[in-house]
Design a protein around this motif. Structure first.
Motif, PDB file in Angstrom:
ATOM      1  N   SER A 129      41.369  10.434  39.996  1.00 36.41           N
ATOM      2  CA  SER A 129      40.236  11.101  39.372  1.00 36.41           C
ATOM      3  C   SER A 129      40.673  12.447  38.835  1.00 36.41           C
ATOM      4  CB  SER A 129      39.100  11.288  40.384  1.00 36.41           C
ATOM      5  OG  SER A 129      38.084  12.111  39.848  1.00 36.41           O
ATOM      6  N   TYR A 130      40.187  12.808  37.634  1.00 33.60           N
ATOM      7  CA  TYR A 130      40.526  14.112  37.067  1.00 33.60           C
ATOM      8  C   TYR A 130      40.029  15.254  37.943  1.00 33.60           C
ATOM      9  CZ  TYR A 130      41.893  12.022  32.585  1.00 33.60           C
ATOM     10  OH  TYR A 130      42.520  11.303  31.606  1.00 33.60           O
ATOM     11  N   GLY A 131      39.066  14.973  38.816  1.00 32.51           N
ATOM     12  CA  GLY A 131      38.470  16.052  39.603  1.00 32.51           C
ATOM     13  C   GLY A 131      39.176  16.375  40.891  1.00 32.51           C
ATOM     14  N   GLY A 132      40.227  15.619  41.259  1.00 32.30           N
ATOM     15  CA  GLY A 132      40.888  15.884  42.533  1.00 32.30           C
ATOM     16  C   GLY A 132      42.288  15.309  42.577  1.00 32.30           C
ATOM     17  N   THR A 133      42.907  15.400  43.754  1.00 31.60           N
ATOM     18  CA  THR A 133      44.304  14.991  43.912  1.00 31.60           C
ATOM     19  C   THR A 133      44.461  13.681  44.667  1.00 31.60           C
ATOM     20  OG1 THR A 133      44.519  16.292  45.947  1.00 31.60           O
ATOM     21  CG2 THR A 133      45.044  17.399  43.866  1.00 31.60           C
ATOM     22  N   ALA A 134      43.364  13.043  45.038  1.00 29.94           N
ATOM     23  CA  ALA A 134      43.466  11.760  45.731  1.00 29.94           C
ATOM     24  C   ALA A 134      44.075  10.731  44.781  1.00 29.94           C
ATOM     25  CB  ALA A 134      42.090  11.306  46.200  1.00 29.94           C
ATOM     26  N   LEU A 135      45.081  10.011  45.249  1.00 27.22           N
ATOM     27  CA  LEU A 135      45.800   9.048  44.425  1.00 27.22           C
ATOM     28  C   LEU A 135      45.703   7.670  45.062  1.00 27.22           C
ATOM     29  CD1 LEU A 135      47.659   8.528  41.979  1.00 27.22           C
ATOM     30  CD2 LEU A 135      49.615   9.025  43.466  1.00 27.22           C
ATOM     31  N   LEU A 136      45.066   6.744  44.331  1.00 29.54           N
ATOM     32  CA  LEU A 136      44.897   5.384  44.817  1.00 29.54           C
ATOM     33  C   LEU A 136      45.884   4.464  44.091  1.00 29.54           C
ATOM     34  CD1 LEU A 136      43.199   3.532  46.661  1.00 29.54           C
ATOM     35  CD2 LEU A 136      41.669   3.155  44.725  1.00 29.54           C
ATOM     36  N   PRO A 187      24.568   2.770  31.464  1.00 24.44           N
ATOM     37  CA  PRO A 187      25.955   2.325  31.215  1.00 24.44           C
ATOM     38  C   PRO A 187      26.947   3.463  31.010  1.00 24.44           C
ATOM     39  CG  PRO A 187      24.538   1.922  29.303  1.00 24.44           C
ATOM     40  CD  PRO A 187      23.637   2.324  30.415  1.00 24.44           C
ATOM     41  N   GLY A 188      26.488   4.656  30.743  1.00 18.71           N
ATOM     42  CA  GLY A 188      27.411   5.770  30.565  1.00 18.71           C
ATOM     43  C   GLY A 188      27.941   6.340  31.858  1.00 18.71           C
ATOM     44  N   LEU A 189      27.338   5.944  32.989  1.00 17.70           N
ATOM     45  CA  LEU A 189      27.769   6.442  34.288  1.00 17.70           C
ATOM     46  C   LEU A 189      28.596   5.387  35.005  1.00 17.70           C
ATOM     47  CD1 LEU A 189      24.510   8.218  35.562  1.00 17.70           C
ATOM     48  CD2 LEU A 189      26.493   9.231  34.426  1.00 17.70           C
ATOM     49  N   ILE A 190      29.676   5.813  35.619  1.00 18.36           N
ATOM     50  CA  ILE A 190      30.599   4.883  36.256  1.00 18.36           C
ATOM     51  C   ILE A 190      30.089   4.484  37.637  1.00 18.36           C
ATOM     52  CG2 ILE A 190      32.014   6.713  37.289  1.00 18.36           C
ATOM     53  CD1 ILE A 190      34.469   5.006  36.657  1.00 18.36           C
ATOM     54  N   LYS A 191      30.221   3.198  37.951  1.00 14.90           N
ATOM     55  CA  LYS A 191      29.882   2.717  39.296  1.00 14.90           C
ATOM     56  C   LYS A 191      31.104   2.155  40.022  1.00 14.90           C
ATOM     57  CE  LYS A 191      28.697  -2.134  38.410  1.00 14.90           C
ATOM     58  NZ  LYS A 191      27.674  -3.191  38.602  1.00 14.90           N
ATOM     59  N   GLY A 192      32.184   1.954  39.292  1.00 13.11           N
ATOM     60  CA  GLY A 192      33.392   1.422  39.899  1.00 13.11           C
ATOM     61  C   GLY A 192      34.493   1.283  38.865  1.00 13.11           C
ATOM     62  N   ILE A 193      35.609   0.722  39.284  1.00 10.91           N
ATOM     63  CA  ILE A 193      36.765   0.543  38.406  1.00 10.91           C
ATOM     64  C   ILE A 193      37.282  -0.875  38.567  1.00 10.91           C
ATOM     65  CG2 ILE A 193      39.154   1.258  37.970  1.00 10.91           C
ATOM     66  CD1 ILE A 193      38.391   4.072  38.787  1.00 10.91           C
ATOM     67  N   GLY A 194      37.611  -1.512  37.433  1.00 16.36           N
ATOM     68  CA  GLY A 194      38.160  -2.859  37.453  1.00 16.36           C
ATOM     69  C   GLY A 194      39.505  -2.924  36.769  1.00 16.36           C
ATOM     70  N   ILE A 195      40.263  -3.988  37.058  1.00 17.42           N
ATOM     71  CA  ILE A 195      41.579  -4.212  36.461  1.00 17.42           C
ATOM     72  C   ILE A 195      41.592  -5.614  35.860  1.00 17.42           C
ATOM     73  CG2 ILE A 195      44.062  -4.374  36.872  1.00 17.42           C
ATOM     74  CD1 ILE A 195      43.742  -2.456  39.200  1.00 17.42           C
ATOM     75  N   HIS A 214      34.341  -0.753  47.319  1.00 21.62           N
ATOM     76  CA  HIS A 214      33.424   0.383  47.364  1.00 21.62           C
ATOM     77  C   HIS A 214      33.938   1.504  48.262  1.00 21.62           C
ATOM     78  CE1 HIS A 214      29.665   2.504  46.927  1.00 21.62           C
ATOM     79  NE2 HIS A 214      29.493   2.539  48.235  1.00 21.62           N
ATOM     80  N   LYS A 215      34.643   1.138  49.349  1.00 21.61           N
ATOM     81  CA  LYS A 215      35.124   2.176  50.262  1.00 21.61           C
ATOM     82  C   LYS A 215      36.140   3.085  49.581  1.00 21.61           C
ATOM     83  CE  LYS A 215      38.769  -0.713  52.320  1.00 21.61           C
ATOM     84  NZ  LYS A 215      39.331  -1.243  53.596  1.00 21.61           N
ATOM     85  N   PHE A 216      36.895   2.534  48.610  1.00 24.18           N
ATOM     86  CA  PHE A 216      37.854   3.370  47.893  1.00 24.18           C
ATOM     87  C   PHE A 216      37.159   4.200  46.815  1.00 24.18           C
ATOM     88  CE2 PHE A 216      40.692  -0.084  49.389  1.00 24.18           C
ATOM     89  CZ  PHE A 216      41.565   0.683  50.141  1.00 24.18           C
ATOM     90  N   VAL A 217      36.130   3.628  46.211  1.00 16.66           N
ATOM     91  CA  VAL A 217      35.346   4.413  45.249  1.00 16.66           C
ATOM     92  C   VAL A 217      34.751   5.627  45.940  1.00 16.66           C
ATOM     93  CG1 VAL A 217      33.379   4.382  43.674  1.00 16.66           C
ATOM     94  CG2 VAL A 217      34.828   2.364  43.874  1.00 16.66           C
ATOM     95  N   GLN A 218      34.248   5.419  47.146  1.00 15.65           N
ATOM     96  CA  GLN A 218      33.684   6.530  47.917  1.00 15.65           C
ATOM     97  C   GLN A 218      34.747   7.556  48.269  1.00 15.65           C
ATOM     98  OE1 GLN A 218      31.817   4.217  51.130  1.00 15.65           O
ATOM     99  NE2 GLN A 218      29.830   4.970  50.425  1.00 15.65           N
ATOM    100  N   GLY A 219      35.988   7.107  48.408  1.00 15.23           N
ATOM    101  CA  GLY A 219      37.070   8.020  48.763  1.00 15.23           C
ATOM    102  C   GLY A 219      37.356   9.062  47.709  1.00 15.23           C
ATOM    103  N   PHE A 220      36.948   8.781  46.468  1.00 13.84           N
ATOM    104  CA  PHE A 220      37.124   9.765  45.407  1.00 13.84           C
ATOM    105  C   PHE A 220      36.025  10.823  45.413  1.00 13.84           C
ATOM    106  CE2 PHE A 220      39.713   6.398  43.332  1.00 13.84           C
ATOM    107  CZ  PHE A 220      40.845   7.156  43.078  1.00 13.84           C
TER     108      PHE A 220
END
Length: 412
Positions: A367-374, A317-325, A341-347
């Protein structure tokens, strides 16, 4: 209190293309060459100074926002109109419910990139002061509140577009807080804003008990109210809170082990009727998270409380598999969507933490690790990427963050 009104000329607006309004209402071409005509070659020019102010306002409101600021440097009259209270830009062709997003890196300069979601363009942009990614940042309407609760103990209330800001002192704290959560809300109709700072620190060696204080600032009175204090048994606040409809919502974390592994929850306080002491937090007052989350972000979107959370893996549970709203309805969470999932992969390798900010009808996730903005549009229920930002990593562990706000031309 210090009030700083920096000139618009200090703002940095630049891109590699002319600023073109898609509707054809306004075009600004950098370095446009003006060719003087001989007086004998044509009729004498008529100065537009004879036109009334409302005609000038219509001319200016037809330009893209970046061009409006450039036009304000043309003459004193246009500068006065652009910065007047009357010039609200209600009929401006570029305005919509779309918020803009400012992205910055963990560097030593207050520079970054500003994304215009209406024109889908990035601009080089500079804030009037240095902002570190460890600061608490809370946007509301066209203003943004920045808090440095570690070094300078300062608060900035800033309009990023006009570069105007107020500087406030952070209220004193009884001891050194382990966590600080900032919330900020602007009431345009009453020309005021409210700031809330939630501080928490461990009460003793018992990790289950935490002392909590809530500090509230009212801009009309220009003072901090007496803090409300209390304790939380088995729960502790983190660094996430938001004000929605004058109710303060605080994301809390369970310090007890449980079988469900649903460690996140939500508590709320009505700022109109907050008591002198919040007492001991009871479990029944906590609204549990909709599922096992790795982290959560709270925001006010269309007057509703929205939770953007990282969804943990079932076996880890400490590892992220996706994001919900999710949207809060009473004491129940309603799921709006989950990131495909295709957008999760985009990060790429999505971190278990991310920056997320929302306003108007848009929610931004980075994502804090890059500049991709969804971006997720709450009205159309669609996911889409922003245009690619030209910001790049300067070193492998560089952290990126950002926030959104509405483009305003007034401070308050």
């Amino acid at each position: 209190m210090d009030f700083l009104n920096l000139p618009v000329e200090g703002a940095s607006w630049s891109d590699d293309e002319p600023d073109v309004n898609p509707n054809g209402m306004g075009v600004f071409i950098p370095n446009l060459e003006i060719i003087e005509m001989d007086d004998n070659q044509g009729e004498n020019p008529v100065s537009i100074d004879i036109l009334p102010d409302d005609i000038h306002e219509r001319i200016l409101s037809g330009l893209p926002l970046t061009a409006i600021f450039k036009a304000s440097c043309v003459c004193k009259r246009w500068n006065q109109i652009v910065h007047s209270k009357k010039f609200t830009l209600k009929d401006a062709s570029f305005l919509s419910d779309k918020t803009w997003y400012f992205m910055f890196a963990s560097s030593v300069e207050p520079v970054g990139y500003l994304y215009d979601s209406g024109l889908r363009k990035w601009y080089n942009f500079e804030l009037p002061f240095m902002v570190h990614h460890t600061w608490n940042i809370a946007p509301s309407r066209g203003l943004v509140c920045f808090m440095d609760d570690e070094t300078s103990k300062a608060l900035y209330i800033c309009n990023p577009i006009t570069r105007e800001y107020e500087l406030l002192r952070v209220p004193p704290s009884m001891g050194f807080p382990v966590y600080s959560a900032l919330a900020f809300s602007v009431d345009q109709s009453k020309s005021k804003y409210t700031i809330s700072i939630v501080r928490s620190m461990q009460a003793s060696d018992d990790f289950l008990l935490w002392n909590v204080s809530i500090h509230v600032y009212n801009s009309k009175e220009k003072t901090w109210l007496s803090p409300v204090t209390g304790a939380m048994q088995g729960w502790r606040p983190g660094d996430v809170s938001v004000i929605c409809n004058n109710v303060l919502y605080i994301l809390v974390f369970c310090t007890r082990r449980n079988d469900i592994q649903n460690f996140h929850g939500l508590i709320s306080y009505n700022l109109d009727n907050i008591e002198a002491s919040i007492g001991i937090l009871k479990d029944e007052s906590v609204i549990t998270a909709p599922c096992a989350l790795t982290c959560g972000r709270l925001m006010n979107v269309q007057g509703k409380l929205v939770l953007v959370g990282g969804i943990g893996r079932p076996n880890r549970p400490g590892l992220i598999k996706g994001i919900g709203i999710w949207v809060l309805d009473g004491r129940q969470w309603t799921e709006i969507t989950r990131m495909p999932h295709k957008f999760v992969q985009g990060f790429g390798e999505l971190d278990d933490v991310f920056a997320s900010s929302g306003g108007g009808d848009l929610i931004y996730i980075q994502s804090y690790g890059g500049t991709a903005l969804l971006i997720y549009d709450m009205n159309t229920r669609q996911w889409f990427w922003s245009q690619k930002c030209s910001m790049h990593k300067k070193f492998p562990l560089e952290i990126f963050s950002g926030f959104c706000f509405e483009p305003w031309l007034q401070f308050m």
